[in-house]
Write a protein that holds these residues in place. Structure first.
Motif, PDB file in Angstrom:
ATOM      1  N   LEU A  42       0.840  -1.196   0.000  1.00  0.00           N
ATOM      2  CA  LEU A  42       0.000   0.000   0.000  1.00  0.00           C
ATOM      3  C   LEU A  42       0.878   1.250   0.000  1.00  0.00           C
ATOM      4  CD1 LEU A  42      -2.479  -1.131   2.828  1.00  0.00           C
ATOM      5  CD2 LEU A  42      -2.736  -1.461   0.357  1.00  0.00           C
ATOM      6  N   LEU A  43       0.295   2.360  -0.410  1.00  0.00           N
ATOM      7  CA  LEU A  43       0.975   3.654  -0.358  1.00  0.00           C
ATOM      8  C   LEU A  43       0.104   4.631   0.415  1.00  0.00           C
ATOM      9  CD1 LEU A  43       2.067   3.998  -4.133  1.00  0.00           C
ATOM     10  CD2 LEU A  43       3.494   3.214  -2.221  1.00  0.00           C
ATOM     11  N   LEU A  44       0.722   5.381   1.306  1.00  0.00           N
ATOM     12  CA  LEU A  44       0.024   6.433   2.032  1.00  0.00           C
ATOM     13  C   LEU A  44       0.420   7.768   1.426  1.00  0.00           C
ATOM     14  CD1 LEU A  44      -1.781   7.222   4.457  1.00  0.00           C
ATOM     15  CD2 LEU A  44       0.324   7.356   5.822  1.00  0.00           C
ATOM     16  N   LEU A  45      -0.557   8.520   0.948  1.00  0.00           N
ATOM     17  CA  LEU A  45      -0.294   9.795   0.280  1.00  0.00           C
ATOM     18  C   LEU A  45      -0.821  10.951   1.132  1.00  0.00           C
ATOM     19  CD1 LEU A  45      -1.733   8.782  -3.255  1.00  0.00           C
ATOM     20  CD2 LEU A  45       0.620   8.501  -2.459  1.00  0.00           C
ATOM     21  N   PRO A  46       0.077  11.758   1.723  1.00  0.00           N
ATOM     22  CA  PRO A  46      -0.392  12.971   2.408  1.00  0.00           C
ATOM     23  C   PRO A  46      -0.939  13.957   1.375  1.00  0.00           C
ATOM     24  CG  PRO A  46       1.838  12.370   3.107  1.00  0.00           C
ATOM     25  CD  PRO A  46       1.530  11.569   1.879  1.00  0.00           C
ATOM     26  N   ARG A  47      -2.007  14.676   1.733  1.00  0.00           N
ATOM     27  CA  ARG A  47      -2.653  15.576   0.772  1.00  0.00           C
ATOM     28  C   ARG A  47      -2.210  17.026   0.936  1.00  0.00           C
ATOM     29  NH1 ARG A  47      -8.935  13.922   0.415  1.00  0.00           N
ATOM     30  NH2 ARG A  47      -8.720  14.719  -1.709  1.00  0.00           N
ATOM     31  N   ASP A  48      -1.492  17.338   2.027  1.00  0.00           N
ATOM     32  CA  ASP A  48      -1.032  18.692   2.324  1.00  0.00           C
ATOM     33  C   ASP A  48      -0.313  19.283   1.101  1.00  0.00           C
ATOM     34  OD1 ASP A  48       0.417  20.944   3.190  1.00  0.00           O
ATOM     35  OD2 ASP A  48       0.617  20.135   5.232  1.00  0.00           O
ATOM     36  N   GLN A  49      -0.899  20.308   0.534  1.00  0.00           N
ATOM     37  CA  GLN A  49      -0.361  20.899  -0.709  1.00  0.00           C
ATOM     38  C   GLN A  49       1.055  21.453  -0.525  1.00  0.00           C
ATOM     39  OE1 GLN A  49      -1.421  20.850  -3.901  1.00  0.00           O
ATOM     40  NE2 GLN A  49      -2.977  19.424  -3.151  1.00  0.00           N
ATOM     41  N   SER A  50       1.392  21.859   0.697  1.00  0.00           N
ATOM     42  CA  SER A  50       2.720  22.434   0.934  1.00  0.00           C
ATOM     43  C   SER A  50       3.790  21.352   1.075  1.00  0.00           C
ATOM     44  CB  SER A  50       2.707  23.316   2.182  1.00  0.00           C
ATOM     45  OG  SER A  50       2.605  22.526   3.344  1.00  0.00           O
ATOM     46  N   LYS A  51       3.365  20.075   1.155  1.00  0.00           N
ATOM     47  CA  LYS A  51       4.320  18.975   1.353  1.00  0.00           C
ATOM     48  C   LYS A  51       4.393  17.998   0.182  1.00  0.00           C
ATOM     49  CE  LYS A  51       4.945  20.009   5.766  1.00  0.00           C
ATOM     50  NZ  LYS A  51       5.704  21.230   5.952  1.00  0.00           N
ATOM     51  N   THR A  52       3.321  17.875  -0.551  1.00  0.00           N
ATOM     52  CA  THR A  52       3.193  16.755  -1.488  1.00  0.00           C
ATOM     53  C   THR A  52       4.236  16.758  -2.599  1.00  0.00           C
ATOM     54  OG1 THR A  52       1.623  15.475  -2.808  1.00  0.00           O
ATOM     55  CG2 THR A  52       1.422  17.866  -2.941  1.00  0.00           C
ATOM     56  N   ARG A  53       4.839  17.921  -2.846  1.00  0.00           N
ATOM     57  CA  ARG A  53       5.875  17.989  -3.889  1.00  0.00           C
ATOM     58  C   ARG A  53       7.295  17.923  -3.335  1.00  0.00           C
ATOM     59  NH1 ARG A  53       4.948  17.384  -9.351  1.00  0.00           N
ATOM     60  NH2 ARG A  53       2.742  17.739  -9.702  1.00  0.00           N
ATOM     61  N   LEU A  54       7.406  17.786  -2.021  1.00  0.00           N
ATOM     62  CA  LEU A  54       8.739  17.779  -1.405  1.00  0.00           C
ATOM     63  C   LEU A  54       9.318  16.369  -1.360  1.00  0.00           C
ATOM     64  CD1 LEU A  54       8.270  20.121   1.717  1.00  0.00           C
ATOM     65  CD2 LEU A  54       9.080  20.728  -0.587  1.00  0.00           C
ATOM     66  N   HIS A  55      10.648  16.291  -1.373  1.00  0.00           N
ATOM     67  CA  HIS A  55      11.322  15.031  -1.056  1.00  0.00           C
ATOM     68  C   HIS A  55      10.971  14.668   0.389  1.00  0.00           C
ATOM     69  CE1 HIS A  55      14.544  12.237  -0.048  1.00  0.00           C
ATOM     70  NE2 HIS A  55      14.786  12.113  -1.347  1.00  0.00           N
ATOM     71  N   PRO A  56      10.768  13.369   0.680  1.00  0.00           N
ATOM     72  CA  PRO A  56      10.362  13.006   2.049  1.00  0.00           C
ATOM     73  C   PRO A  56      11.309  13.533   3.123  1.00  0.00           C
ATOM     74  CG  PRO A  56      10.931  11.051   0.720  1.00  0.00           C
ATOM     75  CD  PRO A  56      10.805  12.212  -0.194  1.00  0.00           C
ATOM     76  N   PHE A  57      12.623  13.529   2.840  1.00  0.00           N
ATOM     77  CA  PHE A  57      13.578  13.979   3.852  1.00  0.00           C
ATOM     78  C   PHE A  57      13.307  15.437   4.238  1.00  0.00           C
ATOM     79  CE2 PHE A  57      17.201  10.865   2.462  1.00  0.00           C
ATOM     80  CZ  PHE A  57      16.349   9.803   2.692  1.00  0.00           C
ATOM     81  N   GLU A  58      12.903  16.226   3.254  1.00  0.00           N
ATOM     82  CA  GLU A  58      12.605  17.636   3.506  1.00  0.00           C
ATOM     83  C   GLU A  58      11.237  17.788   4.189  1.00  0.00           C
ATOM     84  OE1 GLU A  58      12.992  20.024  -0.021  1.00  0.00           O
ATOM     85  OE2 GLU A  58      12.480  21.853   1.074  1.00  0.00           O
ATOM     86  N   ALA A  59      10.254  17.066   3.665  1.00  0.00           N
ATOM     87  CA  ALA A  59       8.896  17.157   4.235  1.00  0.00           C
ATOM     88  C   ALA A  59       8.890  16.778   5.710  1.00  0.00           C
ATOM     89  CB  ALA A  59       7.946  16.248   3.451  1.00  0.00           C
ATOM     90  N   PHE A  60       9.677  15.743   6.071  1.00  0.00           N
ATOM     91  CA  PHE A  60       9.650  15.217   7.439  1.00  0.00           C
ATOM     92  C   PHE A  60      10.500  16.041   8.407  1.00  0.00           C
ATOM     93  CE2 PHE A  60       8.767  10.703   5.604  1.00  0.00           C
ATOM     94  CZ  PHE A  60       7.452  11.071   5.361  1.00  0.00           C
ATOM     95  N   GLU A  61      11.087  17.133   7.917  1.00  0.00           N
ATOM     96  CA  GLU A  61      11.785  18.038   8.829  1.00  0.00           C
ATOM     97  C   GLU A  61      10.796  18.851   9.661  1.00  0.00           C
ATOM     98  OE1 GLU A  61      14.993  19.897   6.468  1.00  0.00           O
ATOM     99  OE2 GLU A  61      15.802  17.852   6.649  1.00  0.00           O
ATOM    100  N   ASP A  62       9.566  18.914   9.205  1.00  0.00           N
ATOM    101  CA  ASP A  62       8.484  19.546   9.960  1.00  0.00           C
ATOM    102  C   ASP A  62       7.980  18.522  10.980  1.00  0.00           C
ATOM    103  OD1 ASP A  62       5.962  20.320  10.866  1.00  0.00           O
ATOM    104  OD2 ASP A  62       5.422  21.274   8.959  1.00  0.00           O
ATOM    105  N   ALA A  63       8.326  18.751  12.259  1.00  0.00           N
ATOM    106  CA  ALA A  63       8.057  17.755  13.312  1.00  0.00           C
ATOM    107  C   ALA A  63       6.561  17.473  13.466  1.00  0.00           C
ATOM    108  CB  ALA A  63       8.644  18.230  14.627  1.00  0.00           C
ATOM    109  N   GLU A  64       5.767  18.500  13.342  1.00  0.00           N
ATOM    110  CA  GLU A  64       4.316  18.334  13.513  1.00  0.00           C
ATOM    111  C   GLU A  64       3.748  17.477  12.382  1.00  0.00           C
ATOM    112  OE1 GLU A  64       0.511  21.245  13.593  1.00  0.00           O
ATOM    113  OE2 GLU A  64       2.385  22.113  14.371  1.00  0.00           O
TER     114      GLU A  64
END
Ligand code: 5GP
Ligand code: ZN
Length: 219
Positions: A42-64
């Motif tokens: 399965l794949l989990l896709l976050p819908r947050d428009q400010s994150k969906t185009r980021l590399h995961p390493f960058e997106a996951f720098e946001d702790a919240e």
């Protein structure tokens, strides 16, 4: 299509059958991988428009955001574990017979513990994703699928190229951040279950994965 192919699920999850979209809510869409590399993928896709185009390493720098993704991945892992239990669980077949005989559902705490199928599911991302939209793999450990056709398919889930969600936040100097992470895909094969080395003999590895799958699901 192409590298943007996952965008359609985020935009219009309601337009897909349940065989494709497992569930969706305001923040996430869970889908079946179209080219599964395990018996359940399965794949989990976050819908947050400010994150969906980021590399995961960058997106996951946001702790919240990371905390939110981890919580949802845990939910999807439970769901996937339930699916494995239904497909392969011995305990559940026995339980079903017992329930049928009693003609009643026992209280959950009366159920035998059975196998912990949660532990047979991996959640994580690829160090170098091929698809543009942020996605987290929620995949059974078996690596048993006719879609697993290439060296990189196996190694992308069987080397440090696969970065478990629980490893985040990553240290600044983590090796997996480097462009050389793609080199992991070229490593010699090692069986995920017994550690047997297979060099670059893909056909032999595939045969062995079939044997391991039989034992793994019946364990
Ligand atoms: P990545 O290597 O980017 O982490 O993994 C992308 C995943 O998306 C792969 O496992 C691939 O099989 C899957 N995939 C590629 N295109 C599609 C698609 O159009 N639909 C679905 N459901 N999965 C896709
Ligand atoms: Zn093995």
């Amino acid at each position: 299509g192409g590298r943007d192919g996952l965008g359609a699920y985020i935009a219009k999850p309601e337009s897909y059958p349940s065989s494709v979209v497992v569930y969706h809510n305001d923040d996430f869409v869970a889908i079946h991988d179209m080219f599964p590399k395990s018996s359940l993928h399965l794949l989990l896709l976050p819908r947050d428009q400010s994150k969906t185009r980021l590399h995961p390493f960058e997106a996951f720098e946001d702790a919240e955001f990371l905390a939110k993704v981890k919580a949802e991945a845990q939910r999807l892992r439970k769901l996937a574990a339930g699916e494995l239990r239904r497909k392969y669980g011995k305990d559940s077949a026995q339980e079903q017979a017992r329930r049928a005989a009693l003609n009643a559902d026992p209280a959950p705490d009366e159920l035998p513990p059975g196998r912990d199928w949660d532990r047979e599911i991996m959640c994580g991302v690829h160090a170098v994703p091929s698809m543009n939209h942020l996605h987290i793999h929620v995949i059974a450990v078996d690596r048993y699928s006719e879609r697993l056709k290439h060296r990189k398919h196996y190694n992308s889930f069987s080397t440090p190229f696969f970065v478990p969600l629980n490893d985040f936040p990553l240290a600044a100097d983590d090796k997996r951040r480097q462009p050389t992470a793609e080199g992991y895909l070229k490593r010699d094969f090692v069986c995920w279950r017994c550690g047997e080395p297979f060099g670059n003999r893909f056909a032999e590895l595939k045969k062995h994965l079939g044997e391991e799958f039989k034992e793994w699901k019946r364990l």
